[in-house]
Write an enzyme that holds these catalytic residues in place. Structure first.
Site, PDB file in Angstrom:
ATOM      1  N   ASN A  13       0.876  -1.174   0.000  1.00  0.00           N
ATOM      2  CA  ASN A  13       0.000   0.000   0.000  1.00  0.00           C
ATOM      3  C   ASN A  13       0.911   1.220   0.000  1.00  0.00           C
ATOM      4  OD1 ASN A  13      -1.830   2.037   0.420  1.00  0.00           O
ATOM      5  ND2 ASN A  13      -2.147   1.574   2.605  1.00  0.00           N
ATOM      6  N   TRP A  14       0.983   1.859  -1.150  1.00  0.00           N
ATOM      7  CA  TRP A  14       1.909   2.992  -1.265  1.00  0.00           C
ATOM      8  C   TRP A  14       1.383   4.267  -0.616  1.00  0.00           C
ATOM      9  CZ3 TRP A  14       4.521   3.141  -6.795  1.00  0.00           C
ATOM     10  CH2 TRP A  14       5.462   2.111  -6.864  1.00  0.00           C
ATOM     11  N   LYS A  15       0.113   4.301  -0.291  1.00  0.00           N
ATOM     12  CA  LYS A  15      -0.514   5.529   0.251  1.00  0.00           C
ATOM     13  C   LYS A  15      -0.258   6.694  -0.717  1.00  0.00           C
ATOM     14  CE  LYS A  15       0.561   3.649   4.746  1.00  0.00           C
ATOM     15  NZ  LYS A  15       0.286   3.818   6.167  1.00  0.00           N
ATOM     16  N   GLU A 170      -5.510  -4.767  10.392  1.00  0.00           N
ATOM     17  CA  GLU A 170      -4.503  -3.733  10.585  1.00  0.00           C
ATOM     18  C   GLU A 170      -4.792  -2.958  11.868  1.00  0.00           C
ATOM     19  OE1 GLU A 170      -2.468  -2.710   6.634  1.00  0.00           O
ATOM     20  OE2 GLU A 170      -4.104  -1.320   6.936  1.00  0.00           O
ATOM     21  N   GLY A 237       2.827  -1.139   4.130  1.00  0.00           N
ATOM     22  CA  GLY A 237       2.941   0.269   3.769  1.00  0.00           C
ATOM     23  C   GLY A 237       4.390   0.647   3.497  1.00  0.00           C
ATOM     24  N   GLY A 238       5.044   1.197   4.514  1.00  0.00           N
ATOM     25  CA  GLY A 238       6.406   1.724   4.371  1.00  0.00           C
ATOM     26  C   GLY A 238       7.380   0.796   3.661  1.00  0.00           C
TER      27      GLY A 238
HETATM   28  C1  PEP Z   1      -0.728   0.263   5.748  1.00  0.00           C
HETATM   29  O1  PEP Z   1      -0.729   1.409   5.373  1.00  0.00           O
HETATM   30  O2  PEP Z   1      -1.653  -0.490   5.390  1.00  0.00           O
HETATM   31  C2  PEP Z   1       0.369  -0.200   6.598  1.00  0.00           C
HETATM   32  C3  PEP Z   1       0.277  -1.361   7.164  1.00  0.00           C
HETATM   33  O3  PEP Z   1       1.416   0.668   6.764  1.00  0.00           O
HETATM   34  P1  PEP Z   1       2.842   0.348   7.493  1.00  0.00           P
HETATM   35  O4  PEP Z   1       3.295  -0.997   6.942  1.00  0.00           O
HETATM   36  O5  PEP Z   1       3.726   1.450   7.061  1.00  0.00           O
HETATM   37  O6  PEP Z   1       2.580   0.285   8.939  1.00  0.00           O
END
Ligand code: PEP
Length: 258
Positions: A13-15, A170, A237-238
């Site tokens: 998930n690149w946001k 999540e 995400g990151g």
């Molecule tokens: C997300 O945005 O779905 C996520 C899990 O982010 P991160 O991995 O950066 O916590």
């Protein structure tokens, strides 16, 4: 994971990160280091403007592209919105629905339900997100909260479509914070989600549905999280913004399962 009964999915998930040009660069780098084995499905959910570049770059590969949101409406006077039909036509396979960051912007359970139905009707795979806040966890209402989110999001999803839904657990307190749920904490909730699906549908459907964990999953903790029997992948995400890290998570999914 349990590859005998269900698909393992490693999804990014690149946001709101990366431009179309950066997308092309990332995909070129990823292509050069993708492992050959096919032990999991791989998806990258990217900002809408990056979808064409991502689809073009990954056309001949096994990496699917997804969106980060969709409209519940098929077409019409909804300025700025993107329909599921448009996403499908643009080459998307997945769409993230109900991410906590969107819920925080005001997205309701009712809208999330409408989006899930729209995605399924268009032939997209919804990655339906759920998760509790730290306050809710500390108040001991995680199970109830998650069951409510899942039940509301799946209202009207027919039995023959439920297996197309991917659910991502999540915990809000673990997203982007570097604070990961322990494998035991994550497993407990993912197992609970499977029970909720079993009660709504059937044991067979519950056994077949892929449930992902998301929340600071990275190349260091992925193996242990994915070793849990009810964690069928990750929403990342990151760590999905760096090809080397994302590939290491894909490799962590290559482990023996029951
Ligand atoms: C997300 O945005 O779905 C996520 C899990 O982010 P991160 O991995 O950066 O916590």
């Amino acid at each position: 994971m349990n590859r005998k009964y269900r698909r393992t999915v490693i999804a990014g998930n690149w946001k709101m990160n990366k431009t179309p040009s950066e997308t092309k660069e990332f995909m070129t780098a990823l292509k050069g280091m993708l492992p050959r084995g096919r032990w999991c499905d791989i998806a990258l959910c990217v900002p809408a403007v990056c979808i064409p570049a991502a689809v073009r770059a990954m056309r001949e590969t096994r990496v699917s592209i997804g969106a980060e949101n969709c409209s519940p409406n098929p077409s019409g006077a909804y300025t700025g919105e993107i329909s599921t039909g448009m996403l499908l036509d643009a080459g998307c396979k997945y769409v993230i629905i109900g991410h906590s960051e969107r819920r925080a912007m005001g997205e309701t359970d009712q809208q999330i339900n409408a989006k899930v139905l729209a995605a399924l009707n268009a032939g997209l795979i919804p990655i339906l997100c759920c998760g509790e806040s730290l306050e809710q966890r500390e108040a001991g209402i995680t199970s109830e909260w998650i069951a409510m989110q899942i039940k509301l999001a799946l209202l009207g999803v027919p039995e023959d479509k439920i297996r197309k839904v991917v659910i991502a657990y999540e915990p809000i307190w673990a997203i982007g914070t570097g604070r990961t749920a322990t494998p035991e904490q994550a497993e407990e909730v993912c197992e609970h989600i499977r029970v909720v699906v079993r009660k709504l549908y059937s044991s067979k459907n519950a056994r077949a549905i892929s449930i992902l964990y998301g929340g600071s999953m990275n190349e260091k903790n992925a193996y242990e999280l994915l070793a849990q029997p009810d964690i069928d992948g990750g929403l990342i995400g990151g760590a999905s913004l760096v090809p080397e890290k994302f590939v290491q998570i894909i490799e962590a999914a290559n482990q023996p399962t029951d």
